[in-house]
Design an enzyme around this catalytic site. Sequence first.
Site, PDB file in Angstrom:
ATOM      1  N   VAL A 216     -17.714  55.199  -4.416  1.00  0.00           N
ATOM      2  CA  VAL A 216     -18.339  54.720  -3.174  1.00  0.00           C
ATOM      3  C   VAL A 216     -17.953  53.294  -2.815  1.00  0.00           C
ATOM      4  O   VAL A 216     -18.257  52.824  -1.717  1.00  0.00           O
ATOM      5  CB  VAL A 216     -19.879  54.841  -3.223  1.00  0.00           C
TER       6      VAL A 216
ATOM      7  N   ASN B 123     -27.736  56.085  -4.128  1.00  0.00           N
ATOM      8  CA  ASN B 123     -28.244  55.824  -5.480  1.00  0.00           C
ATOM      9  C   ASN B 123     -27.182  55.249  -6.421  1.00  0.00           C
ATOM     10  O   ASN B 123     -27.517  54.747  -7.487  1.00  0.00           O
ATOM     11  CB  ASN B 123     -28.805  57.132  -6.057  1.00  0.00           C
TER      12      ASN B 123
ATOM     13  N   SER C 214     -34.314  47.963  -6.769  1.00  0.00           N
ATOM     14  CA  SER C 214     -34.854  47.691  -8.104  1.00  0.00           C
ATOM     15  C   SER C 214     -35.940  46.639  -7.987  1.00  0.00           C
ATOM     16  O   SER C 214     -35.937  45.818  -7.060  1.00  0.00           O
ATOM     17  CB  SER C 214     -33.728  47.180  -9.019  1.00  0.00           C
TER      18      SER C 214
ATOM     19  N   TYR D 267     -26.187  41.845  -9.684  1.00  0.00           N
ATOM     20  CA  TYR D 267     -27.009  43.045  -9.527  1.00  0.00           C
ATOM     21  C   TYR D 267     -28.236  42.771  -8.656  1.00  0.00           C
ATOM     22  O   TYR D 267     -28.551  43.540  -7.742  1.00  0.00           O
ATOM     23  CB  TYR D 267     -27.446  43.534 -10.913  1.00  0.00           C
TER      24      TYR D 267
ATOM     25  N   SER E 147     -27.286  42.448  -5.038  1.00  0.00           N
ATOM     26  CA  SER E 147     -26.984  43.739  -4.416  1.00  0.00           C
ATOM     27  C   SER E 147     -28.263  44.505  -4.096  1.00  0.00           C
ATOM     28  O   SER E 147     -28.385  45.118  -3.028  1.00  0.00           O
ATOM     29  CB  SER E 147     -26.078  44.573  -5.330  1.00  0.00           C
ATOM     30  N   LYS E 148     -29.232  44.453  -4.998  1.00  0.00           N
ATOM     31  CA  LYS E 148     -30.471  45.199  -4.797  1.00  0.00           C
ATOM     32  C   LYS E 148     -31.374  44.526  -3.755  1.00  0.00           C
ATOM     33  O   LYS E 148     -32.075  45.206  -2.997  1.00  0.00           O
ATOM     34  CB  LYS E 148     -31.206  45.357  -6.122  1.00  0.00           C
TER      35      LYS E 148
ATOM     36  N   ILE F   8     -36.435  52.017 -16.422  1.00  0.00           N
ATOM     37  CA  ILE F   8     -36.365  53.469 -16.540  1.00  0.00           C
ATOM     38  C   ILE F   8     -35.414  53.823 -17.681  1.00  0.00           C
ATOM     39  O   ILE F   8     -34.386  53.171 -17.876  1.00  0.00           O
ATOM     40  CB  ILE F   8     -35.851  54.102 -15.223  1.00  0.00           C
TER      41      ILE F   8
END
Length: 244
Positions: A61, A87, A139, A152, A155-156, A185
């Site tokens: 992606v 996702n 997140s 990260y 990006s979230k 998780i």
Amino acid sequence: MLLKDKIAVISGANSGIGKATTLLFLKEGAKVCAIARNIEKLNKLKEEANSQNLFTFVCDVSKKDDILKTSNEILKLFPEIDILINNAGITKDTLLLRMSEEQWDSVLDTNLKGAFLLTQAFLQSLMKKKNGVILNTTSVVGIYGNAGQANYVSSKAGLIGFTKTVAKEYGKRGIRCNAVAPGYITTDMTENLPQDIKNKIIENIPLQRLGTPEDVANLFLFLASDLASYITGQVIEVSGGLVF
């Protein structure tokens, strides 16, 4: 069946949250187009699902050409999709001072640009239904921040802004767009954490356990279904009450 005859496209579908969501959506009557980079894991998903309603596509992606090719293949099969779940996500953690440009770019390209490109590719198809759903996996760290994850987290956090903007731009076209913010998780990303770190994390979770991919998939199911027909532009945590 909450998703009977719905057409869903799910990226990052070959493991963790994406896999759990794919299997649940199939159980609830959807036809699922599962996108992932790893063909071996996609083949394992097909074996486990054992469903004629699962269609798999190898796609990175972060690459526009891959998305254009894959989206064209999907839209030939299903000209009008109902649900898109962005996702796909990766991590390349390190402290900011040590973070390379490649570590920054690769995480942003997959986690944020990938969602942008996929949404753009399927937006017209979703608008035709006048009842489309776009769901983004963000997140809790995108809300609260986290040391060692500047790429990260960015990006979230970007996905949260993206979600709210898409909800405002396309609500009048019948599209609902929401973000799901998992906490810790049990996935491939967290499996390698040392046990003492896991124990410290659990101390800050009122429910006293890590979440499961199925915990997140259940929320995706609700938000994708007509039960959530008046919910859009929201960021919903699935974190067991995690306190930062």
